[in-house]
Scaffold this active site. Structure first.
Site, mmCIF file in Angstrom:
data_model
loop_
_atom_site.group_PDB
_atom_site.id
_atom_site.type_symbol
_atom_site.label_atom_id
_atom_site.label_comp_id
_atom_site.label_asym_id
_atom_site.label_seq_id
_atom_site.Cartn_x
_atom_site.Cartn_y
_atom_site.Cartn_z
ATOM 1 N N ASP A 172 0.810 -1.222 0.000
ATOM 2 C CA ASP A 172 0.000 0.000 0.000
ATOM 3 C C ASP A 172 0.841 1.269 0.000
ATOM 4 O OD1 ASP A 172 -2.245 -1.494 -0.035
ATOM 5 O OD2 ASP A 172 -2.777 -1.244 2.068
ATOM 6 N N ASP B 131 -18.541 31.360 -36.973
ATOM 7 C CA ASP B 131 -17.769 30.134 -37.152
ATOM 8 C C ASP B 131 -18.094 29.086 -36.096
ATOM 9 O OD1 ASP B 131 -16.602 31.440 -35.065
ATOM 10 O OD2 ASP B 131 -14.549 30.925 -35.604
ATOM 11 N N GLY C 99 -11.826 17.740 -35.389
ATOM 12 C CA GLY C 99 -12.552 16.580 -35.884
ATOM 13 C C GLY C 99 -13.158 16.847 -37.242
ATOM 14 N N LEU C 100 -13.684 18.065 -37.445
ATOM 15 C CA LEU C 100 -14.235 18.434 -38.748
ATOM 16 C C LEU C 100 -13.132 18.424 -39.803
ATOM 17 C CD1 LEU C 100 -16.681 19.445 -40.379
ATOM 18 C CD2 LEU C 100 -15.984 21.775 -39.783
#
Length: 526
Positions: free
Chosen positions: A36, A284, A419-420
Site C-alpha cells: 500500500d 464560425d 474533428g471536422l
C-alpha cells in the site's frame, strides 16, 4: 470484491494522503503493508511535484503479524515526528491494515506528542477516496480549532473589506492551483479579500485563522462541504455554495457573494462577459449548435459541464453521470432537468456502454473517458479528476471564473473543429492530390513509397467487405457502399454502420449496397 483495470477513486487513505500532501507542516502516518506504499508514484509522476509527499508507513509484513503490530505503529509515529517535526499529524490505516483493528489513531493520540494528532477512521470497505479527503480535512480543521479554543467567528467591521476562505482545493484535484488564483482575482475585483486557502498550500496555523473570515466559499464540495457546514454551525460563517464554472455560474457566484456580504457587485456581474460569450455566438461556431455531448466525472464538474454545454454552447446533453455516490443527488436532479437517465457508477465498462449507446459527438469526462472516446473515434475533453500528467499543465489554465470560461471554450470546441478537419481530409483522401504517391508540395519532398501503388491496387481488388451485425448474421458491404459510408462524418459513422447492418439483417438483405444505406437512413429517420 471486483477485479478491474481502472478505478475512478482509490481507497479512503489516498484521500487522506491528498490532504496531507496539499498542506505545509502536516504529516500523514499510515498503518499499512508493503503493497500500500505507492503515494510517491501518485504525487511525483502524475502531479509532477518537486518533492515527496509527507507520508510515512508502518510497512508491516508477514513476520510482523506474529507479534504486536500496535507497537510498530508507535515506533513509526515516533520516527515520523522526530524526523519531520510536523506541526500536526494525521494518523490512520490503509484498507488492508484496517482488518487488523489496531486503531492507530487512538494509539498515536495516547502517546502525548507535543503536536496535535488527528486520528482518522475512514471505513475503507464502504467508502472511497473522495470521502477520505473530505473526512480528513474536516477532522483536521475541527481538531485544530477546538484545540485552539476558538469560540466565535469574525465580527462585522465596516472599516475593512469582507474576508473569505476558499475551501476545498487539493493535490491531485482538477486545475485547483489555477482555479484558486482566478477566483481570488474575481473576489478582489468586487472588494473581497481572501483570508485562507485550504487545504492547498495551507499550514495548521492558517487553519486556525479560518474563523477570522466573514464567510466561506465551498469551491470543491466533494472535499469541503462537511467542513463548511460545521463552520457555519460552530462560528456562524455563511457559505457561498455556487461553484463559478462557466459564465452563468460565475455571474451567480458574484450575486451570491453580494447577498452574503452586502456589497454592490452589479458592475462585476455586468463585466462578467468573457470572450466565450462572443465566440459561442459567432458565425464560425454556428455549426456547433445541437452537438450531442456525453458527460461523466465528479459531481461538481459534471453538473457544471452540463449547464455550460446546454445553456452557453447550445449542445444537447445526451448522457450525464458521476462516479461519486456522495454527489448522486445533485447529478440525478440535473439529469432530470436535461431529460436523460442519470448514470451513477464507478464501473468504467458501464460508462463505455452508456457512451456507445448515446452516440455522442463529444465526450466530456475523466482520463478514462479520454480512452473510451478514442476507442469510439469521438472527440473528447477532460473536465474532471482523475486525470493524468497532461492535465497538470505548466501554463495557467483555470476552469473557474472568466478566464476559466475561455479555457473551457477552447478545450471543448477545438476537438470538434479538428474533428471536422479530419473528416474533410477523410472525405477527400481518395482525390489524386492526396494519394501517397502524389508529389510533395515542398521543394525537396520525400520520394513516394514503392509499395504504395501495390497497396492501392490490392485495395481496389477487394470486392466486398464483411461485417457482423448486432444479431450475429453475416452481411457483406459492396465497395461502393463502403466508399459511401466513409463520406459520413466519423463521429456518427459507427452509428450509421450499426443501423444499416441491423436494417439489412431485419430484412434478410445479405449484401449492403448504396441503396441499402439510404433506405436504412430513411427508416431510422422516421
Amino acid at each position: 470484491m471486483q477485479l478491474t483495470l481502472w478505478t475512478y477513486e482509490g481507497p479512503p487513505h489516498v484521500g487522506a494522503m491528498r490532504i496531507a500532501a496539499s498542506m505545509k507542516g502536516v504529516h500523514c502516518v499510515l498503518h499499512a503493508p508493503q503493497g500500500d506504499t505507492y503515494a510517491d508514484l501518485l504525487f511525483t509522476m502524475i502531479e509532477r511535484r518537486p518533492g515527496r509527499p509527507p507520508v510515512s508507513y508502518s510497512t508491516f509484513n508477514a513476520r510482523h503479524l506474529g507479534r504486536d503490530t500496535a507497537e510498530l505503529v508507535r515506533e513509526t509515529v515516533t520516527a515520523a515526528y522526530e524526523r519531520y517535526q510536523p506541526e500536526a499529524l494525521l494518523v490512520g490505516d490503509s484498507c488492508t491494515a484496517e482488518l487488523l483493528q489496531d486503531q492507530p489513531g487512538d494509539l498515536a493520540q495516547g502517546m502525548d506528542l507535543p503536536v496535535p494528532v488527528i486520528g482518522l477512521e475512514l471505513s475503507a470497505y464502504s467508502r472511497k477516496e473522495g470521502y477520505g479527503a473530505s473526512e480528513a480535512f474536516y477532522q483536521l480543521v475541527r481538531g485544530l480549532l477546538e484545540t485552539n479554543g476558538a469560540s466565535a467567528g469574525a465580527q462585522p467591521d465596516a472599516s475593512r473589506a469582507p474576508r473569505a476562505n476558499l475551501l476545498g482545493p487539493t493535490s491531485l484535484g482538477f486545475r485547483c492551483r489555477d482555479d484558486v488564483q482566478e477566483v481570488t482575482r474575481l473576489l478582489e475585483s468586487v472588494g473581497v479579500e481572501v483570508n485562507v486557502v485550504a487545504p492547498l498550500g495551507a499550514s495548521p496555523e492558517d487553519l486556525r485563522r479560518i474563523p477570522e473570515a466573514d464567510f466561506n466559499v465551498c469551491l470543491y464540495p466533494e472535499v469541503a462541504r462537511s467542513t463548511c457546514e460545521w463552520l457555519q454551525r460552530r462560528f456562524g460563517q455563511p457559505t457561498v455554495t455556487t461553484v463559478p464554472l462557466g459564465l452563468g455560474a460565475t455571474r451567480d457566484f458574484l450575486a451570491e457573494v453580494g447577498r452574503v456580504t452586502g456589497l454592490d457587485v452589479s458592475q462585476g456581474v455586468a463585466d462578467a462577459n468573457a470572450r466565450m460569450a462572443w465566440y459561442s455566438r459567432s458565425v464560425d461556431s454556428n455549426y456547433l449548435t445541437g452537438k450531442r455531448v456525453f458527460i461523466f466525472g465528479d459531481g461538481t464538474h459534471a453538473v457544471a459541464a452540463a449547464r455550460i454545454a446546454s445553456e452557453e454552447l447550445g449542445f444537447e446533453v445526451v448522457g450525464l453521470g458521476t462516479y461519486a455516490r456522495e454527489e448522486a443527488r445533485e447529478v440525478r436532479r440535473a439529469a432530470k432537468a436535461y431529460g436523460v437517465e442519470p448514470l451513477i457508477t464507478d464501473d468504467y465498462l458501464e460508462v463505455e456502454r452508456a457512451a456507445t449507446e448515446a452516440s455522442p459527438e463529444l465526450v466530456l469526462g475523466t482520463q478514462m473517458e479520454r480512452h473510451i472516446a478514442k476507442r469510439l473515434g469521438v472527440p473528447c475533453a477532460v473536465i474532471s479528476a482523475p486525470v493524468h500528467v497532461q492535465d497538470f499543465p505548466a501554463r495557467y489554465a483555470p476552469n473557474m471564473g472568466l478566464e476559466g470560461a475561455n479555457v473551457i471554450f477552447d478545450t471543448w470546441v477545438h476537438p470538434l473543429m479538428m474533428g471536422l478537419e479530419e473528416h474533410l481530409l477523410g472525405m477527400f483522401k481518395e482525390d489524386f492530390e492526396f494519394t501517397a504517391d502524389a508529389p510533395s508540395h515542398l521543394e525537396a519532398g520525400a520520394a513516394p513509397s514503392p509499395g504504395g501503388a501495390a497497396r492501392e491496387e490490392g485495395q481496389a481488388e477487394t470486392a466486398v467487405a464483411v461485417a457482423e451485425s448486432e444479431e450475429g448474421a453475416e452481411v457483406r458491404w459492396t465497395p461502393e457502399a463502403e466508399a459511401e459510408l466513409k463520406k459520413i462524418p466519423f463521429f456518427v459513422r459507427g452509428k450509421a454502420r450499426r443501423n444499416t447492418e441491423r436494417f439489412a439483417a431485419d430484412r434478410g438483405i445479405a449484401t449492403i449496397t448504396v441503396e441499402t444505406i439510404y433506405d436504412a437512413k430513411a427508416h431510422f429517420s422516421r
